[in-house]
Enzyme design. Structure first.
Site, mmCIF file in Angstrom:
data_model
loop_
_atom_site.group_PDB
_atom_site.id
_atom_site.type_symbol
_atom_site.label_atom_id
_atom_site.label_comp_id
_atom_site.label_asym_id
_atom_site.label_seq_id
_atom_site.Cartn_x
_atom_site.Cartn_y
_atom_site.Cartn_z
ATOM 1 N N TYR A 47 3.477 39.626 58.714
ATOM 2 C CA TYR A 47 2.717 38.140 58.858
ATOM 3 C C TYR A 47 4.116 37.643 57.870
ATOM 4 C CZ TYR A 47 -2.235 39.905 58.462
ATOM 5 O OH TYR A 47 -3.273 40.627 57.767
ATOM 6 N N THR A 48 4.231 38.029 57.053
ATOM 7 C CA THR A 48 5.451 37.485 56.415
ATOM 8 C C THR A 48 6.503 36.587 56.589
ATOM 9 O OG1 THR A 48 4.472 37.650 54.072
ATOM 10 C CG2 THR A 48 6.464 36.715 53.914
ATOM 11 N N THR A 94 6.111 45.889 53.866
ATOM 12 C CA THR A 94 6.731 47.713 53.286
ATOM 13 C C THR A 94 6.431 48.432 53.441
ATOM 14 O OG1 THR A 94 5.736 45.946 51.373
ATOM 15 C CG2 THR A 94 5.736 48.364 51.064
ATOM 16 N N GLU A 113 -8.339 42.169 51.710
ATOM 17 C CA GLU A 113 -6.917 43.230 51.159
ATOM 18 C C GLU A 113 -6.807 42.955 49.680
ATOM 19 O OE1 GLU A 113 -2.069 42.893 51.931
ATOM 20 O OE2 GLU A 113 -3.058 41.186 52.816
#
Lengths: 378, 395
Positions: B127-128, B160, B242
């Site tokens: 998303y980021t 990540t 999450e």
């Protein structure tokens, strides 16, 4: 895991909320701050008629056999309106001690009278230089023919002047640093040698220093075993503490709600101050702390009701809930700006009680020491 | 009101503990919260759990799930995994499976859910972006439909698991003219697709995350999750899973207990640390903060198992508190350790010989700062609570 109240508990909550909103407006709370008694006997009678004073007692004495969770449900509602009443000292502490330690005769004599609101008992445990526990008690009781002679000074005794009896915890043996050798006495509040000195408090509630000078108490007024009070009394004290936690949670919810609504309406810089993040973050963190305190209070009540180890959990509940109420009342007043510190605005009722209740029935430091003992000394 | 786990749940907990003690090796524990499945050892560990049916608990049998009478099974499982610093089962299940089951097409459910529940495929959540952090809805990575395929161009940051994942669960902008929340869609991108470049970003504790560059990456339009331009709704719902699955209080409890044991057996100036009144108050105070974390965790879980209830607010409160407690706790622990507190690890993650508690507390301190900001951190959580729960006006 089930975090819902029962239907009956929800009913108690709803009844209490609508009753107290009507019967205990903030105008009454203010009026009682300057009254002699510090509570309203009329309201106390109505609370008795609703059955509230019999909540925790066995039904054979006219009670309802309910648990600590039910006390929490009611305590939250009392706190929501800052209701001044002897509920904790008389019903939860003195009544609880009589139910836990009293003889059949004592239970039959006192419990129905507590339940009906006819008898008020003040709870005299703590002393100057002592914590809210069985330690630091210097008051002594010496056996004489047919009874005992009590000498010492009790502090922070709520509603002592209105009380018919005093529940006094004294050493019949052992020394002040120990919880061994303690005995409970249920003495006539008008006994010769009992002197009451009113204390001016932050909350402007009725608290007294009680000087006992060679007070003669008949042997019949001993409550529970001689030299063995503390093991029986500790759970009652914890129940009282948890009820105060519930009261503080209810009060915290009210002051938070007041500040939250104020923030939506108060316009500065051309917009509601509740649109500023500085204000939003205060309110968001405080409500999270209140919900945490609420859940922990209920958890402690559940542990008491189920006879689980509860010393640490009660200590955590009082420590956190006291801090939370102090913080909620402080932030609540701050969000109101200058108004928040104006005598006639209700924020001040909360601000004064927020700090007092954090310090009463064991301040956070006391309960942190209890936690440390449990965590680090075994 | 009942705070106890059922007998069945406690029996399951015992079974999980037994499994962990048998399957755990030195290669498995991870310093990342929740543990990445970036090595064969960690993947094998999770596959063993999948073989036991533990990844599929509570999901529909039709897609490879296992019926369960224990609503808290997944919570119990993750709690035990966290306590052992083993990889948890939260990320893939919590975000991808839940969202696919709620919003995905029948084809996507059948293609992906059974393989996830068997731990055959790994995912990265994307998303980021450089200009979409706290303001996540500002994502600019563009997807344009060209025939039967979307063509994607843009950059994702702090992804990540990108360097070992098979698929990337990606937020993309499909309508640049709509208000920013209303022009986002969710796409599943195959990491083998031409046009993807991955470069590492190293965190302060030496763990890897990534920048992902997408240059004319083509994705079949069937890989759109749910409806076009509704991605923001799906993402915010899933962020809740999450926050709930990954921010359990269990790791905090584990660190706290370890430190309590440490102060009981450590002497400074010939006196037990546990007898120092300042240390005692600090430990007691922290135990209260951790306990509140446990209470907020309980609330979150109790609400999460209610049918059709998304514990959005409870999760935000949990997330906020977790960040506050972790920073406070690691900072106080370092204060108690004094100068030994700054004895850390070398670049190969080996603690210096004189470090206390393997230099982990210094790691925790650095890591806690990350936890305050990751995946909608403390301040963003406060915004959510203020707007969505307290109904305060937006600025």
């Amino acid at each position: 895991m089930d975090m819902e109240f029962t239907e009956e508990q929800r009913q108690l909550m709803n009844t209490a909320r609508s009753f107290l909103e009507k019967e205990c407006p903030s105008a009454l709370v203010r009026e009682l701050e300057t009254s002699d008694l510090g509570f309203s006997p009329g309201l106390w009678r109505k609370m008795a008629n609703l059955g509230w004073l019999g909540l925790p007692f066995p039904d054979e004495y006219g009670g309802y056999d309910l648990g600590v969770i039910d006390l929490v449900v009611l305590g939250k509602e009392l706190g929501r309106v800052l209701c001044p009443s002897p509920y904790i000292p008389t019903v939860v502490l003195a009544g609880g001690a009589i139910a836990a330690a009293g003889s059949e005769e004592q239970k039959k004599t006192h419990l129905p009278r507590i339940i009906s609101g006819e008898e008020l008992i003040a709870f005299a445990l703590q002393e100057s230089g002592g914590s809210y526990s069985g330690r630091g008690i210097k008051t002594t009781a010496t056996e004489t023919d047919g009874g005992y002679v009590l000498s010492g000074t009790k502090m922070f005794v709520e509603f002592a002047e209105a009380a018919d009896r005093l529940l006094v915890v004294a050493h019949t043996s052992g020394d002040a640093d120990s919880t061994d050798g303690l005995t409970m006495f249920l003495l006539d509040a008008k006994s010769a040698g009992v002197k009451l000195t009113p204390l001016s408090t932050l909350a402007r509630d009725r608290q007294y220093r009680v000087d006992l000078t060679d007070v003669k108490v008949p042997g019949d007024d001993i409550l529970g075993p001689v030299d063995g009070a503390w093991p029986l009394l500790e759970k009652t004290v914890h129940t009282g503490v948890v009820t105060l936690c519930a009261y503080m949670v209810g009060a915290s919810e009210t002051i938070h709600h007041m500040a939250n609504e104020f923030a939506k309406e108060r316009i500065q810089f051309g917009r509601p101050i509740g649109s500023f993040q500085a204000i939003q973050h205060y309110l968001a963190q405080t409500i999270t702390e209140i919900i945490g305190a609420d859940t922990l209070t209920i958890y402690a009540a559940w542990a008491l009701d189920n006879d689980l180890p509860h010393r640490t959990i009660v200590a955590k509940a009082k420590s956190f809930t006291g801090d939370t109420f102090k913080q909620a009342s402080s932030i609540g007043a701050q969000i109101h700006g200058g108004l928040g510190y104006n005598e006639e605005v209700d924020t001040t009722l909360f601000l004064r009680r927020g700090k007092q209740y954090q310090l009463s029935m064991g301040d956070s430091g006391h309960w942190e020491d209890v936690i440390a003992e449990e965590l680090l000394d075994n | 009101m009942n705070f106890a786990f059922t007998k069945e749940e406690e029996a399951f907990r015992a079974e999980v503990r037994e499994f962990i003690s048998g399957a755990m090796t030195d290669e498995i524990p991870s310093r990342w919260l929740g543990g990445l499945l970036d090595t064969p050892a960690r993947q094998d560990f999770v596959t063993k759990m999948a073989d036991k049916g533990w990844l599929s608990i509570g999901f529909p049998e039709k897609y490879g799930g296992t019926e369960s009478t224990m609503p808290l099974a997944q919570y119990v499982l993750n709690e035990e995994l966290h306590m052992a610093q083993a990889p948890i089962v939260g990320k893939n299940l919590g975000v991808v499976v839940n969202t696919l089951l709620h919003q995905g097409s029948e084809e996507l459910k059948q293609e992906f859910v059974p393989r996830i529940l068997r731990n055959e495929i790994q995912w990265a959540l994307a998303y980021t972006e450089p200009d979409a952090g706290s303001d996540l809805a500002n994502m600019q990575c563009r997807a344009v439909l060209d025939g039967d395929e979307y063509v994607i161009n843009g950059q994702k940051r702090f992804i990540t698991s990108a360097h070992f994942a098979d698929y990337m669960w990606t937020g993309v902008r499909t309508d640049p003219d709509a208000p920013k929340h209303k022009g986002i869609s969710l796409l599943i991108i195959d990491m083998d697709s031409p046009g993807i470049t991955i470069t590492p970003i190293w965190t302060i504790i030496g763990e890897r995350t990534n920048d992902v560059f997408l240059d004319n990456v083509r994705v079949p339009k069937e890989r759109l999750v749910g409806e076009e331009n509704k991605g923001w709704q799906y993402i915010t719902e899933a962020l809740t899973y999450e926050r709930f699955a990954m921010t359990s209080i269990a790791p905090t409890v584990r660190k706290f207990q370890r430190f309590v044991d440490f102060v009981k057996e450590t002497e400074v100036d010939g006196k037990r640390l546990a007898d120092d009144p300042v240390v005692r108050r600090k430990i007691a105070r922290l135990s209260v903060l951790v306990e509140i974390g446990r209470m907020l965790d309980f609330r979150c879980v109790a609400m999460a198992v209610k049918p059709d209830y998304v514990p959005y607010i409870e999760a935000a409160m949990n997330k906020m508190w977790g960040g506050i407690v972790e920073t406070e706790m690691s900072d106080q622990f370092l204060d108690i350790l004094g100068p030994h507190g700054y004895l850390w690890k070398d670049r190969e993650a080996n603690a210096s010989e004189d470090a206390l508690l393997d230099g982990d507390v210094a790691d925790d301190y650095l890591w806690a700062g990350h936890q305050r900001v990751a995946a909608a951190g403390v301040d963003i959580s406060k915004n959510i609570i203020a707007r969505r729960y307290l109904n305060l006006p937006s600025s």
